[in-house]
Motif scaffolding. Structure first.
Motif, PDB file in Angstrom:
ATOM      1  N   TYR A   7       0.841  -1.203   0.000  1.00 35.25           N
ATOM      2  CA  TYR A   7       0.000   0.000   0.000  1.00 35.25           C
ATOM      3  C   TYR A   7       0.875   1.252   0.000  1.00 35.25           C
ATOM      4  O   TYR A   7       0.622   2.213  -0.722  1.00 35.25           O
ATOM      5  N   GLU A   8       1.929   1.244   0.805  1.00 36.96           N
ATOM      6  CA  GLU A   8       2.822   2.402   0.903  1.00 36.96           C
ATOM      7  C   GLU A   8       3.473   2.720  -0.449  1.00 36.96           C
ATOM      8  O   GLU A   8       3.536   3.890  -0.841  1.00 36.96           O
ATOM      9  N   GLU A   9       3.930   1.697  -1.162  1.00 36.40           N
ATOM     10  CA  GLU A   9       4.496   1.895  -2.499  1.00 36.40           C
ATOM     11  C   GLU A   9       3.458   2.477  -3.444  1.00 36.40           C
ATOM     12  O   GLU A   9       3.751   3.364  -4.237  1.00 36.40           O
ATOM     13  N   TYR A  10       2.246   1.958  -3.373  1.00 32.25           N
ATOM     14  CA  TYR A  10       1.149   2.439  -4.221  1.00 32.25           C
ATOM     15  C   TYR A  10       0.934   3.933  -3.999  1.00 32.25           C
ATOM     16  O   TYR A  10       0.825   4.703  -4.948  1.00 32.25           O
ATOM     17  N   CYS A  11       0.889   4.352  -2.745  1.00 33.07           N
ATOM     18  CA  CYS A  11       0.601   5.752  -2.420  1.00 33.07           C
ATOM     19  C   CYS A  11       1.692   6.710  -2.892  1.00 33.07           C
ATOM     20  O   CYS A  11       1.411   7.879  -3.179  1.00 33.07           O
ATOM     21  N   LEU A  12       2.919   6.232  -2.974  1.00 32.77           N
ATOM     22  CA  LEU A  12       4.027   7.097  -3.382  1.00 32.77           C
ATOM     23  C   LEU A  12       3.869   7.645  -4.800  1.00 32.77           C
ATOM     24  O   LEU A  12       4.514   8.629  -5.152  1.00 32.77           O
TER      25      LEU A  12
END
Length: 92
Positions: A7-12
């Motif tokens: 999720y964190e990678e997606y948000c970046l």
């Protein structure tokens, strides 16, 4: 399309403004479905419970998408105006 593992990678991939809105949406869903885990499925964040996709959500150029999984439709069937439509990827 870039493949994201978390999720964190997606948000970046999004602006800080969108990241804040995504985090708010994620927290809201987690509050309603506390027994779920957050994974990336079909390229977007997905809350999963006991191996079943409960709800997918994501940010796009001009909107946010919220897509119920079949298990979520079954769980909330009585509250949905059109459960058969939800199985096709949308609900009211």
């Amino acid at each position: 399309m870039k493949k994201h593992e978390t999720y964190e990678e997606y948000c970046l991939d999004f602006s800080e403004e969108i990241q804040i809105k995504m985090e708010d949406l994620k927290n809201f869903i987690q509050k309603i479905l506390p027994e779920t885990t957050l994974e990336i499925k079909y390229g977007i964040p997905t809350f999963v419970q006991k191996g079943k996709n409960m709800i997918h959500f994501g940010a796009f150029k001009n909107h946010f998408g919220l897509y119920p999984g079949a298990e979520a439709v079954k769980t909330f069937e009585e509250k949905l105006q059109s459960p058969s439509a939800a199985l096709q990827g949308w609900c009211r």
